[in-house]
Motif scaffolding. Structure first.
Motif, short mmCIF file in Angstrom:
data_model
loop_
_atom_site.label_atom_id
_atom_site.label_comp_id
_atom_site.label_asym_id
_atom_site.label_seq_id
_atom_site.Cartn_x
_atom_site.Cartn_y
_atom_site.Cartn_z
N GLY A 79 21.24 -22.21 22.86
CA GLY A 79 21.41 -21.13 24.04
C GLY A 79 22.41 -20.16 23.62
N LEU A 80 22.46 -19.65 22.21
CA LEU A 80 23.36 -18.74 21.98
C LEU A 80 22.98 -17.22 22.27
N VAL A 81 21.83 -16.91 22.44
CA VAL A 81 21.72 -15.64 22.94
C VAL A 81 20.95 -15.90 24.34
N PRO A 82 21.30 -15.23 25.35
CA PRO A 82 20.82 -15.36 26.72
C PRO A 82 19.14 -15.03 26.60
N ASP A 83 18.58 -15.45 28.03
CA ASP A 83 17.21 -15.12 27.74
C ASP A 83 17.12 -13.72 28.43
N GLU A 84 18.08 -13.67 29.38
CA GLU A 84 17.89 -12.30 30.23
C GLU A 84 18.17 -10.98 29.40
N PRO A 85 17.26 -9.93 29.13
CA PRO A 85 17.63 -9.04 28.51
C PRO A 85 18.57 -8.20 28.63
N VAL A 86 19.20 -7.86 29.60
CA VAL A 86 20.44 -6.90 29.85
C VAL A 86 21.52 -7.76 29.50
N MET A 87 21.74 -9.24 29.55
CA MET A 87 22.70 -9.95 29.13
C MET A 87 22.83 -10.13 27.40
N ALA A 88 21.45 -10.12 27.02
CA ALA A 88 21.40 -10.30 25.73
C ALA A 88 21.79 -9.11 24.89
N ALA A 89 21.51 -7.94 25.71
CA ALA A 89 22.05 -6.59 25.01
C ALA A 89 23.54 -6.53 25.19
N ARG A 90 24.08 -7.02 26.28
CA ARG A 90 25.59 -6.88 26.52
C ARG A 90 26.14 -7.89 25.27
N MET A 91 25.69 -8.82 24.98
CA MET A 91 26.12 -9.47 23.94
C MET A 91 26.19 -8.69 22.53
N ARG A 92 25.00 -8.04 22.26
CA ARG A 92 24.73 -7.42 21.23
C ARG A 92 25.76 -6.02 21.01
N GLU A 93 25.84 -5.38 22.29
CA GLU A 93 26.87 -4.43 22.53
C GLU A 93 28.20 -4.79 21.94
N VAL A 94 28.83 -5.93 22.24
CA VAL A 94 29.95 -6.31 21.67
C VAL A 94 30.18 -6.71 20.23
N MET A 95 29.08 -7.33 19.85
CA MET A 95 28.83 -7.59 18.43
C MET A 95 28.76 -6.26 17.64
N PHE A 96 27.97 -5.30 17.83
CA PHE A 96 28.08 -4.14 17.12
C PHE A 96 29.22 -3.27 17.19
N TYR A 97 29.99 -3.52 18.21
CA TYR A 97 31.34 -2.85 18.24
C TYR A 97 32.27 -3.52 17.44
N LEU A 98 32.12 -4.78 17.36
CA LEU A 98 33.07 -5.41 16.21
C LEU A 98 32.69 -5.00 14.97
N ALA A 99 31.64 -4.87 14.66
CA ALA A 99 31.12 -4.57 13.16
C ALA A 99 31.45 -3.27 12.95
N SER A 100 31.23 -2.28 13.76
CA SER A 100 31.20 -0.76 13.69
C SER A 100 32.59 -0.26 13.83
N THR A 101 33.35 -0.90 14.41
CA THR A 101 34.66 -0.14 14.98
C THR A 101 35.95 -1.21 14.76
N MET A 102 36.06 -2.25 15.37
CA MET A 102 37.14 -3.10 15.40
C MET A 102 37.43 -3.77 13.95
N ILE A 140 38.08 -4.00 24.61
CA ILE A 140 37.58 -5.51 24.70
C ILE A 140 37.97 -5.98 26.08
N THR A 141 39.27 -6.03 26.38
CA THR A 141 39.76 -6.34 27.76
C THR A 141 38.85 -5.70 28.82
N SER A 142 38.66 -4.41 28.84
CA SER A 142 38.24 -3.85 29.95
C SER A 142 36.62 -3.72 29.85
N ASN A 143 36.02 -4.12 28.73
CA ASN A 143 34.57 -3.67 28.64
C ASN A 143 33.98 -5.14 27.83
N GLY A 144 34.66 -5.75 27.40
CA GLY A 144 34.01 -7.00 26.32
C GLY A 144 33.97 -8.37 26.70
#
Length: 204
Positions: A79-102, A140-144
Motif C-alpha cells: 500500500g505504498l501508493v494510495p488508490d485514490e487518484p488525488v492522493m496518489a498525485a499529492r504523493m508524487r507532487e512531493v516526490m517530484f519537488y524533492l527530485a527537481s528542487t530540494m 514542505i512544512t506548509s504544503n508537503g
C-alpha cells in the motif's frame, strides 16, 4: 534484487521502501569517497555514475522515483501508493519537488562543478545552500506534510524519499528547530522498523 547504494545518499530511500514492502534485496555498498561510482565496472551498471541502481529480473533500473514506483508496483499489498487518484498525485507532487528542487538545492553544496566551471561559482552556490534548503523546509512544512507523514496518517513512497532528504538538513546549515513538523516527521519515521533496519545496516 541488488541495490547499489552509498551511505547517507538518496539511494537509502530505496532501501527504506524495500524494507517497507517486505522485499528481499542484497545491498551493494559503493565507496563514493574513493570514486568507485566513476570506475568502468560501475559505469557498466549505471552509466551516469550515480546511485541508486537496482538490479531486477528485467534488467537494471536507475533514478530514485522510478525505483520507488517499481517497488510499489511489485508489492502492491504494501500500500505504498494510495488508490485514490488525488492522493496518489499529492504523493508524487512531493516526490517530484524533492527530485527537481530540494535535492538540487542540497547538491549545490558539494556538486557545483555540475553547473559551473569556475571554483568561485562553486563557493557562491555552496553559500546559498542554507537559504535554499530552509526555503524548501518552509514549503514542505506548509504544503508537503499533511500529518505525521506526507499523506497524513498513512506511509507512502514519498515518506522514504523525504526522510532521507531531511536527514541532510543539519549538514546543510538549516536550523531544524524552526521546523517542528519536520522534526516530528523524522521522529515518526525513525520509529519505523524499515528505518531502524537500514540504520542498523550502516546505511544512514
Amino acid at each position: 534484487m541488488q541495490l547499489y547504494y552509498a551511505p547517507r545518499t538518496i539511494s537509502v530511500a530505496i532501501a527504506i521502501a524495500l524494507e517497507e514492502a517486505g522485499l528481499d534485496y542484497e545491498p551493494v555498498r559503493l565507496d563514493f569517497a574513493g570514486g568507485e561510482q566513476t570506475q568502468p565496472a560501475y559505469k557498466q551498471i549505471n552509466p551516469k555514475g550515480r546511485v541508486p541502481a537496482l538490479v531486477v529480473d528485467g534488467g537494471i533500473l536507475t533514478e530514485t522515483g522510478a525505483l520507488l514506483e517499481y517497488i510499489a508496483a511489485v508489492a502492491p499489498e504494501a500500500g505504498l501508493v494510495p488508490d485514490e487518484p488525488v492522493m496518489a498525485a499529492r504523493m508524487r507532487e512531493v516526490m517530484f519537488y524533492l527530485a527537481s528542487t530540494m535535492h538540487v538545492n542540497h547538491a549545490h553544496k558539494m556538486r557545483g562543478h555540475r553547473w559551473a566551471d569556475k571554483e568561485s561559482s562553486w563557493k557562491d552556490m555552496a553559500g546559498k545552500v542554507a537559504q535554499t534548503m530552509t526555503e524548501s523546509c518552509e514549503y514542505i512544512t506548509s504544503n508537503g506534510l499533511r500529518g505525521p507523514f506526507v499523506l497524513g496518517e498513512t506511509v507512502s513512497l514519498a515518506d522514504a524519499y523525504l526522510y532521507v532528504v531531511c536527514s541532510w538538513l543539519e549538514g546543510d546549515g538549516v536550523d531544524v528547530s524552526a521546523f517542528p513538523k519536520i522534526l516530528a516527521f523524522r521522529e515518526a519515521m525513525e520509529a519505523r522498523p524499515s528505518v531502524q533496519a537500514v540504520r542498523a545496516a550502516g546505511m544512514l
